[in-house]
Design a protein around this motif. Structure first.
Motif, PDB file in Angstrom:
ATOM      1  N   LYS A 114       0.839  -1.205   0.000  1.00 19.38           N
ATOM      2  CA  LYS A 114       0.000   0.000   0.000  1.00 19.38           C
ATOM      3  C   LYS A 114       0.876   1.258   0.000  1.00 19.38           C
ATOM      4  CE  LYS A 114      -3.963  -2.030   2.434  1.00 19.38           C
ATOM      5  NZ  LYS A 114      -4.853  -1.947   3.637  1.00 19.38           N
ATOM      6  N   PHE A 115       2.183   1.046  -0.004  1.00 18.52           N
ATOM      7  CA  PHE A 115       3.191   2.104   0.027  1.00 18.52           C
ATOM      8  C   PHE A 115       3.193   2.856   1.351  1.00 18.52           C
ATOM      9  CE2 PHE A 115       2.344   1.101  -4.342  1.00 18.52           C
ATOM     10  CZ  PHE A 115       3.626   0.899  -4.830  1.00 18.52           C
ATOM     11  N   GLN A 116       2.690   2.181   2.395  1.00 16.76           N
ATOM     12  CA  GLN A 116       2.828   2.700   3.749  1.00 16.76           C
ATOM     13  C   GLN A 116       4.264   2.457   4.212  1.00 16.76           C
ATOM     14  OE1 GLN A 116      -0.504   0.152   5.096  1.00 16.76           O
ATOM     15  NE2 GLN A 116      -1.297   1.992   6.137  1.00 16.76           N
ATOM     16  N   VAL A 117       4.858   3.437   4.858  1.00 13.80           N
ATOM     17  CA  VAL A 117       6.218   3.302   5.373  1.00 13.80           C
ATOM     18  C   VAL A 117       6.178   2.496   6.669  1.00 13.80           C
ATOM     19  CG1 VAL A 117       8.200   4.570   6.274  1.00 13.80           C
ATOM     20  CG2 VAL A 117       6.938   5.458   4.297  1.00 13.80           C
ATOM     21  N   LEU A 118       7.112   1.543   6.787  1.00 18.18           N
ATOM     22  CA  LEU A 118       7.129   0.653   7.947  1.00 18.18           C
ATOM     23  C   LEU A 118       8.181   1.083   8.959  1.00 18.18           C
ATOM     24  CD1 LEU A 118       6.851  -2.799   6.105  1.00 18.18           C
ATOM     25  CD2 LEU A 118       5.026  -1.216   6.773  1.00 18.18           C
TER      26      LEU A 118
END
Length: 648
Positions: free
Chosen positions: A590-594
């Motif tokens: 989802k292109f969320q930064v981890l």
């Protein structure tokens, strides 16, 4: 090197830069400095008249005419310049205004055009000297920032940091989902590195399928994973391979029409004409972002991510060119700041690479730093670079003396497999057939040192003079990017004789961009090589030529061409072009930064180069993937950022 040590080092380094920048801005806005500036300007005297001066820009010489009255610099006219459209030319106009308005040379280089900026400033400095002005005083007049000390509040559903291919795509797709979007860009240019790119890869696009070329998706994904030693995100690769084809149609619908090219069995899509790209992207932003109540703000640099009590990202603090601070609150923040390839120290520490930055000068890593400070994980494969082209150090200076074709003689030889290649020590380090593939050529060289040398004998030079590249039995034309030979296309043929070759190579040496020796021992000494190492390597290579068997690297007989029995010999300094850093932030599909626990940092997204580390292990090995992924990750990441924002 431990990641924790690297993080601490870069934190200190970037913080120092930001501190100096902030202190400089504050000093420039103090009343005392304004008074000093007025006093300095009041005391300046010149010999009235117009003076001509010239200096070197990024793409060639910048020639100016500077006009002075008795007390002021009144006008700067650009007589000639060949700077990159939309980047260097805009920097020139901006700097002209700042110099004339502030009566000063104490202006900052324009982000993304530092070489152009330096060239113009040096030319104007020369004109100040010619006019009898006090250069030291003219440099000391500070530029006052009208907005210094002011803070403005803004709000949006989504804020995108960076307006390159990925940032624009993210902003447009988020706006099309119904989100209000603010996109900020530190330079005056929209499009970033995409304005300099050639082609992108959109797997199984409608154009590719219609042309009869279809990739086996499962084989492509499986080979990709294996070729990167399984140290990649298989889901991210699958998403790109299966979704990028849709991006081709999406871009076409938006007016950014690419042209399909069957590139020796690869699916590549050539981008629109260079001079049209920025206008198309600006139109896309106008019709989506601005039409939906959002804003496009250029010459504004992000400084810090705003976080909430639970670590969630809630906005961005940025600074406009006039010194105004923007505090932008948002429900989703998308980082698209282009990585850190222009930060030499950071690239060297992370990857050990000391070659050329062929990307944009503004990409120094602040976006990554901001995200790390907000809790983002530094990926385990951090450090990879997009090494993709070979350059000859001699080209730039030779272009000031010769035609573009003649000036490119050393460059062209660095792309042919028929010549001996050695590293800084003088040791041969590869089968020179690696030069036939850009990624193989780049990475074998970079692993060997900051540069390598291409050895050319007098007999080879004579053959080139008489018969062109046919004289050295080149298997095909040098595999340089099209833009490298666009201005000598008619001469770029195997049979074209190399007129003036001897003089060109002698001037290469005279300019300090190559070496010459009457014997191999003299060449080694002049080039700083170990004489014993180079002599042994040269003798082994000569033996391989005579026997047709290369026992060291397995080079095929057809590329083992005679070097003759006597000198002189030349060494071309060849360097590798880094088009951009790869990765720096770990993202999911989802292109969320981890974060360090591989859990999403709430509200934070990343697209483009900074998220590309999920596709590659230690370095970029794609062809067209960089730009294809930038548009695709931006399109998908923007949609996800909008969905998150609108759900709150």
């Amino acid at each position: 090197m431990r990641k924790s040590h690297f993080f601490r080092t870069m934190t200190i380094w970037l913080c120092l830069i930001m501190t100096v920048s902030l202190l400089g801005g504050c000093a420039g806005n103090s009343n005392q400095k304004k008074n000093d500036s007025q006093d300095n300007q009041a005391g300046m005297t010149f010999k009235p008249g117009t003076y001509t001066a010239e200096s070197k820009g990024k793409e060639g010489p910048i020639k100016v005419e500077v006009t002075f009255s008795e007390s002021e610099l009144t006008d700067i006219k650009i007589i000639s310049a060949s700077e990159t459209a939309g980047i260097g030319d805009k920097a020139i106009e901006t700097l002209k205004e700042q110099i004339i308005t502030g009566q000063t040379l104490a202006v900052d280089a324009i982000s993304g055009a530092s070489e152009t900026s330096e060239g113009l400033l040096l030319a104007v400095e020369d004109a100040v000297k010619q006019a009898g002005g006090d250069v030291t005083a003219f440099k000391s007049n500070p530029v006052s920032k009208a907005g210094g000390g002011k803070t403005e509040q803004m709000a949006a559903d989504v804020v995108v940091v960076g307006a390159g291919a990925s940032g624009v795509s993210a902003a447009v797709s988020a706006a099309d989902k119904g989100a209000t979007v603010i996109i900020i860009e530190k330079t005056a240019t929209i499009g970033g590195a995409s304005n300099l790119s050639w082609a992108g890869k959109f797997y199984n696009s409608s154009a590719a399928v219609n042309d009869g070329l279809k990739v086996n998706v499962e084989n492509e994904i499986a080979n990709w994973i294996v070729n990167n030693h399984w140290r990649v995100d298989a889901a991210a690769i699958r998403q790109y391979v299966t979704k990028s084809g849709e991006t081709y149609d999406w871009l076409a619908e938006k007016g950014y029409q690419t042209s399909f090219l069957n590139f020796f069995g690869e699916q590549l899509h050539v981008l629109p004409a260079y001079d049209s790209r920025q206008d198309i992207l600006r139109k896309m932003l106008a019709e989506s972002v601005e039409a939906n109540g959002g804003h496009v703000i250029t010459e504004t640099t992000a400084k810090k991510l705003i976080t909430g009590s639970n670590g969630e990202v809630t906005g961005v603090v940025a600074e406009k060119a006039d010194g105004t601070t923007l505090e932008i609150s948002a429900k989703s923040v998308v980082m698209a700041t282009g990585g850190y390839a222009a930060n030499k120290e950071m690239v060297k520490e992370a990857f050990g690479f000391e070659g050329i930055n062929g990307g944009l000068g503004q990409n120094i890593g602040e976006g990554l730093q901001m995200a790390w400070e907000a809790g983002a994980k530094i990926p385990d494969n951090f450090g990879g670079q997009m090494l993709h082209q070979t350059l000859a150090r001699a080209t730039s200076k030779l272009k000031e003396q010769y035609t573009s074709f003649e000036a490119s003689y050393p460059l062209m030889l660095s792309y042919l497999p028929n010549f001996m290649n050695v590293g800084p020590s003088g040791a041969r380090f590869r089968d020179e057939a690696a030069t036939l593939e850009s990624v193989a050529a780049a990475n074998t060289s970079a692993f060997n040192g900051p540069y390598h040398m291409v050895i050319v004998s007098q007999s080879q030079l004579d053959a080139l003079t008489a018969q062109g590249m046919n004289g050295v039995q080149a298997p095909k034309l040098p595999g340089m990017p099209p833009e490298f030979y666009a201005d000598f296309q008619d001469q770029f043929k195997l049979e074209t004789p190399w007129a003036n070759a001897q003089q060109v190579f002698d001037d290469m040496v005279k300019n300090g961009d190559g070496y010459k020796g009457d014997t191999i021992e003299e060449l080694a000494a002049n080039a700083g090589m170990d004489v014993t190492v180079f002599t042994e390597a040269f003798n082994n290579y000569q033996k391989a030529i005579k026997t047709g068997v290369d026992t060291e690297f397995g080079k095929t007989k057809e590329y083992l061409q005679s070097m003759g029995e006597s000198g002189p010999y030349y060494a071309i300094i060849a360097e590798i072009n880094n088009l951009g850093s790869v990765g720096g932030l770990l993202v999911n599909t989802k292109f969320q930064v981890l974060n360090n626990s591989r859990v999403p940092v709430t509200g934070l997204y990343a697209v483009g180069l900074e998220s590309e580390g999920v596709l590659f292990n230690d370095t970029y090995v794609g062809n067209g993937v960089g730009i294809g992924y930038s548009f695709t990750s931006g399109r998908l990441g923007g949609e996800n950022a909008a969905s998150n924002a609108l759900a709150k």
